[in-house]
Each structure stands twice: as C-alpha cells, then as structure tokens.
Design a protein around this motif. Sequence first.
Motif, PDB file in Angstrom:
ATOM      1  N   ASP A 144       0.852  -1.184   0.000  1.00  0.00           N
ATOM      2  CA  ASP A 144       0.000   0.000   0.000  1.00  0.00           C
ATOM      3  C   ASP A 144       0.891   1.239   0.000  1.00  0.00           C
ATOM      4  N   PHE A 145       0.769   2.066  -1.036  1.00  0.00           N
ATOM      5  CA  PHE A 145       1.565   3.287  -1.107  1.00  0.00           C
ATOM      6  C   PHE A 145       1.040   4.392  -0.191  1.00  0.00           C
ATOM      7  N   LYS A 146      -0.146   4.181   0.365  1.00  0.00           N
ATOM      8  CA  LYS A 146      -0.717   5.132   1.335  1.00  0.00           C
ATOM      9  C   LYS A 146      -0.709   6.559   0.799  1.00  0.00           C
ATOM     10  N   TYR A 167       0.461   3.697 -19.310  1.00  0.00           N
ATOM     11  CA  TYR A 167      -0.901   3.660 -18.777  1.00  0.00           C
ATOM     12  C   TYR A 167      -1.094   2.459 -17.844  1.00  0.00           C
ATOM     13  N   ALA A 168      -0.614   1.301 -18.260  1.00  0.00           N
ATOM     14  CA  ALA A 168      -0.778   0.086 -17.451  1.00  0.00           C
ATOM     15  C   ALA A 168      -0.044   0.219 -16.115  1.00  0.00           C
ATOM     16  N   SER A 169       1.144   0.801 -16.153  1.00  0.00           N
ATOM     17  CA  SER A 169       1.925   0.981 -14.919  1.00  0.00           C
ATOM     18  C   SER A 169       1.228   1.967 -13.988  1.00  0.00           C
ATOM     19  N   SER A 170       0.731   3.069 -14.540  1.00  0.00           N
ATOM     20  CA  SER A 170       0.009   4.049 -13.729  1.00  0.00           C
ATOM     21  C   SER A 170      -1.191   3.408 -13.036  1.00  0.00           C
ATOM     22  N   ASN A 171      -1.906   2.577 -13.781  1.00  0.00           N
ATOM     23  CA  ASN A 171      -3.093   1.937 -13.206  1.00  0.00           C
ATOM     24  C   ASN A 171      -2.746   1.012 -12.049  1.00  0.00           C
ATOM     25  N   MET A 176      -2.623   0.279  -6.079  1.00  0.00           N
ATOM     26  CA  MET A 176      -1.851   0.115  -4.848  1.00  0.00           C
ATOM     27  C   MET A 176      -1.908   1.372  -3.973  1.00  0.00           C
ATOM     28  N   ASN A 177      -2.897   2.231  -4.254  1.00  0.00           N
ATOM     29  CA  ASN A 177      -3.195   3.390  -3.412  1.00  0.00           C
ATOM     30  C   ASN A 177      -2.137   4.482  -3.491  1.00  0.00           C
ATOM     31  N   ALA A 178      -1.563   4.672  -4.678  1.00  0.00           N
ATOM     32  CA  ALA A 178      -0.686   5.820  -4.915  1.00  0.00           C
ATOM     33  C   ALA A 178      -1.522   6.952  -5.514  1.00  0.00           C
ATOM     34  N   ALA A 179      -1.106   8.184  -5.249  1.00  0.00           N
ATOM     35  CA  ALA A 179      -1.761   9.361  -5.828  1.00  0.00           C
ATOM     36  C   ALA A 179      -1.025   9.717  -7.111  1.00  0.00           C
ATOM     37  N   VAL A 180      -1.483   9.156  -8.220  1.00  0.00           N
ATOM     38  CA  VAL A 180      -0.745   9.222  -9.486  1.00  0.00           C
ATOM     39  C   VAL A 180      -1.163  10.421 -10.326  1.00  0.00           C
TER      40      VAL A 180
END
Length: 206
Positions: A144-146, A167-171, A176-180
């Motif tokens: 969890d990237f919190k 795009y796939a990596s961002s998703n 994983m709960n990152a604010a991308v």
Amino acid sequence: MKHSLEITYSGKPLHEAQKALILLHGRGGDAQSILSLSEHLHVAEYALLAPQATNHTWYPRSFLAPVTENEPWLSSAVDIVGQTFDKILEAGIKAEQVYFLGFSQGACLTLEFTARHAQRYGGIIAFTGGLIGQNIERTNYRGDFKQTPVFIGTSDPDFHVPVERVYASSNIFREMNAAVTEKVYENRGHTISEDEIELVNRLIFR
C-alpha cells in the motif's frame, strides 16, 4: 554481470538532512548527469544519492524483453536501489521522507523497485518509464503506497517506452493506493521537459 554499490552524493550530508532523494540515471548516463537535474528541482535541503550502473546500463535488453533476458543485471539493479535506500534509513531519515526519481531506464527501475516495495514514500518520479517485463507480472507488486504522490511523464510516441505500458503501470500504482499524476506529451521526444520539472516541483517537491 552484477552491479557494485557506487553512490555519488550531493546536496545536504545524510546526517544533516531530513529528506533524501535517490536519482537513477538512464542507459548510457551516469550518476553525475542525473544529479545535474537536481539544479532545477526544489531539493536544496535534501540529501541526494545517485548510484552508478556498471557500464552505464542497469540491464542489457529493452525493459519490454522477458525478465529472464535481463538477469542477473535486473535483480542486481533492484538490489542496488535497496542498498541505497537502506543507507538513508540507517542515517535516521524515515521512509516517508525518501523520494525516488529516474529517467528512461532509470525511470523503469524506479517504478520497478517501488512497486515491489510499496509503502508510504515522500514521492516517486518517473520521467519516461514503465514497469519491467515482456508482460507485467502483477503478483510481483504488493503493498500500500498510502497515497504517496507519483508522477509519470512520457511522450506519445516514444521510441523506447510505449504509452500503453505507461498507462498500465500508472493503473497498477493507483490500484496500490498511490496518488498518481500521469502526463503524456505529444511528439515530445525522449527527454525531460520544462513542464515536467514545473509539475514535479509543484506536486512533489513542495
């Protein structure tokens, strides 16, 4: 071939800093070249650590090649980032005050390391990169990237990094709960733009 730990330091000394930034150079680059980017970032109070890849490359093939074709270089590269991160923690800086930045091959390595070791970090910046492998092995990425802020920028098209992989990596980072924050520039070329620098200064190095 395996990498040996060779870190170039800049910025504030580790024992004086409260924040640290790990910078990962691209194929053909070196620690000094990626450190020069820090002159344009709001990181004056950060300890800066740039590990050097053996022969100026973290792994020999494209990041889209089967992982086995990039071993043992890839596993060694991930381990070098881990050792660099451990040095920061040993100096007393907390993980949530550690930042990661990479360009091109270094951006791929940045995303790969952090996705394999997800937790709350200060921020993650990938200038033109994606998760590594012919196919993304989702089971490699847990945690969890919190709400760690993540910036991924790229060009469409980019000769080395297909936008679909970005795009796939961002998703996956979002899962994983990152604010991308993802930014795709039309026909920009394989480089880092002034707009990207301004964005990461505003979003991450505040």
